[in-house]
Motif scaffolding. Structure first.
Motif, PDB file in Angstrom:
ATOM      1  N   LEU A   9       0.690  -1.100   0.034  1.00  0.00           N
ATOM      2  CA  LEU A   9      -0.112   0.043   0.173  1.00  0.00           C
ATOM      3  C   LEU A   9       0.882   1.199   0.027  1.00  0.00           C
ATOM      4  O   LEU A   9       1.879   1.420   0.793  1.00  0.00           O
ATOM      5  N   PRO A  10       0.785   2.129  -0.877  1.00  0.00           N
ATOM      6  CA  PRO A  10       1.560   3.241  -1.026  1.00  0.00           C
ATOM      7  C   PRO A  10       1.344   4.158   0.204  1.00  0.00           C
ATOM      8  O   PRO A  10       0.157   4.273   0.867  1.00  0.00           O
ATOM      9  N   GLY A  11       2.770   4.664   0.930  1.00  0.00           N
ATOM     10  CA  GLY A  11       2.620   5.266   1.935  1.00  0.00           C
ATOM     11  C   GLY A  11       2.802   4.608   3.315  1.00  0.00           C
ATOM     12  O   GLY A  11       2.851   5.112   4.461  1.00  0.00           O
ATOM     13  N   CYS A  12       2.719   3.193   3.150  1.00  0.00           N
ATOM     14  CA  CYS A  12       2.729   2.342   4.288  1.00  0.00           C
ATOM     15  C   CYS A  12       4.343   2.223   4.560  1.00  0.00           C
ATOM     16  O   CYS A  12       5.170   1.656   3.810  1.00  0.00           O
ATOM     17  N   PRO A  13       4.786   2.547   6.049  1.00  0.00           N
ATOM     18  CA  PRO A  13       6.047   2.472   6.271  1.00  0.00           C
ATOM     19  C   PRO A  13       6.868   1.275   6.265  1.00  0.00           C
ATOM     20  O   PRO A  13       8.023   0.758   5.975  1.00  0.00           O
ATOM     21  N   PHE A  14       5.878   0.174   6.642  1.00  0.00           N
ATOM     22  CA  PHE A  14       6.371  -1.245   6.459  1.00  0.00           C
ATOM     23  C   PHE A  14       6.500  -1.724   5.139  1.00  0.00           C
ATOM     24  O   PHE A  14       7.383  -2.609   4.860  1.00  0.00           O
ATOM     25  N   CYS A  15       5.571  -1.336   4.238  1.00  0.00           N
ATOM     26  CA  CYS A  15       5.974  -1.651   3.142  1.00  0.00           C
ATOM     27  C   CYS A  15       7.083  -1.161   2.351  1.00  0.00           C
ATOM     28  O   CYS A  15       7.760  -1.745   1.566  1.00  0.00           O
ATOM     29  N   ALA A  16       7.398   0.060   2.717  1.00  0.00           N
ATOM     30  CA  ALA A  16       8.610   0.767   2.486  1.00  0.00           C
ATOM     31  C   ALA A  16       9.872   0.111   2.897  1.00  0.00           C
ATOM     32  O   ALA A  16      10.886   0.097   1.934  1.00  0.00           O
ATOM     33  N   LYS A  17       9.867  -0.466   4.029  1.00  0.00           N
ATOM     34  CA  LYS A  17      11.021  -1.381   4.407  1.00  0.00           C
ATOM     35  C   LYS A  17      11.346  -2.520   3.510  1.00  0.00           C
ATOM     36  O   LYS A  17      12.522  -2.757   3.324  1.00  0.00           O
ATOM     37  N   VAL A  18      10.170  -3.361   3.273  1.00  0.00           N
ATOM     38  CA  VAL A  18      10.351  -4.367   2.323  1.00  0.00           C
ATOM     39  C   VAL A  18      10.812  -3.984   1.073  1.00  0.00           C
ATOM     40  O   VAL A  18      11.691  -4.553   0.338  1.00  0.00           O
ATOM     41  N   ARG A  19      10.282  -2.969   0.320  1.00  0.00           N
ATOM     42  CA  ARG A  19      10.509  -2.402  -0.930  1.00  0.00           C
ATOM     43  C   ARG A  19      12.064  -2.276  -1.041  1.00  0.00           C
ATOM     44  O   ARG A  19      12.755  -2.395  -1.796  1.00  0.00           O
ATOM     45  N   THR A  20      12.551  -1.423   0.123  1.00  0.00           N
ATOM     46  CA  THR A  20      13.863  -1.023   0.221  1.00  0.00           C
ATOM     47  C   THR A  20      14.856  -2.236   0.164  1.00  0.00           C
ATOM     48  O   THR A  20      15.957  -2.450  -0.585  1.00  0.00           O
ATOM     49  N   LYS A  21      14.276  -3.497   0.751  1.00  0.00           N
ATOM     50  CA  LYS A  21      15.223  -4.484   0.825  1.00  0.00           C
ATOM     51  C   LYS A  21      15.286  -5.187  -0.420  1.00  0.00           C
ATOM     52  O   LYS A  21      16.373  -5.553  -1.239  1.00  0.00           O
ATOM     53  N   LEU A  22      13.876  -5.224  -1.090  1.00  0.00           N
ATOM     54  CA  LEU A  22      13.971  -5.999  -2.465  1.00  0.00           C
ATOM     55  C   LEU A  22      14.842  -5.148  -3.381  1.00  0.00           C
ATOM     56  O   LEU A  22      15.687  -5.715  -4.430  1.00  0.00           O
ATOM     57  N   GLU A  23      14.845  -3.827  -3.244  1.00  0.00           N
ATOM     58  CA  GLU A  23      15.558  -2.869  -4.355  1.00  0.00           C
ATOM     59  C   GLU A  23      17.027  -3.087  -3.911  1.00  0.00           C
ATOM     60  O   GLU A  23      18.012  -3.272  -4.839  1.00  0.00           O
ATOM     61  N   GLU A  24      17.404  -3.257  -2.654  1.00  0.00           N
ATOM     62  CA  GLU A  24      18.874  -3.213  -2.403  1.00  0.00           C
ATOM     63  C   GLU A  24      19.359  -4.570  -2.683  1.00  0.00           C
ATOM     64  O   GLU A  24      20.664  -4.864  -3.011  1.00  0.00           O
ATOM     65  N   LEU A  25      18.695  -5.713  -2.704  1.00  0.00           N
ATOM     66  CA  LEU A  25      19.130  -7.142  -3.219  1.00  0.00           C
ATOM     67  C   LEU A  25      19.086  -7.298  -4.734  1.00  0.00           C
ATOM     68  O   LEU A  25      19.264  -8.078  -5.292  1.00  0.00           O
ATOM     69  N   ASP A  26      18.547  -6.000  -5.586  1.00  0.00           N
ATOM     70  CA  ASP A  26      18.163  -6.319  -6.726  1.00  0.00           C
ATOM     71  C   ASP A  26      17.462  -7.239  -7.149  1.00  0.00           C
ATOM     72  O   ASP A  26      17.956  -8.194  -8.336  1.00  0.00           O
TER      73      ASP A  26
END
Length: 81
Positions: A9-26
């Motif tokens: 869900l956009p704006g969800c800080p918990f979702c942002a945390k997971v998205r960051t990890k997904l992107e960090e791991l490419d």
């Protein structure tokens, strides 16, 4: 289609945390934006048994409907790092 599906869900800080990890791991993943109303989140409920997000499905590793951002981040680090 990627092996990982990420329900968020956009704006969800918990979702942002997971998205960051997904992107960090490419990692490649498909994103599914869930409705704001929990009553309308039938797709994520079918996958995980609950309506909260974030949730991931990782078909390559048999993960169906993992929720809780800390658990997802730990799983991604252990599996893909």
């Amino acid at each position: 289609m990627a092996d990982i599906t990420f329900y968020e869900l956009p704006g969800c800080p918990f979702c942002a945390k997971v998205r960051t990890k997904l992107e960090e791991l490419d990692l490649e993943y498909d994103s599914v934006e869930v409705p704001r109303s929990h009553a309308e989140r039938t797709e994520v409920e079918d996958v995980s048994g609950q309506t909260g997000v974030p949730v991931i499905v990782d078909e390559a590793h048999g993960v169906d409907g993992m929720h809780e951002s800390d658990d997802i981040v730990a799983y991604l680090e252990e599996t893909y790092n």
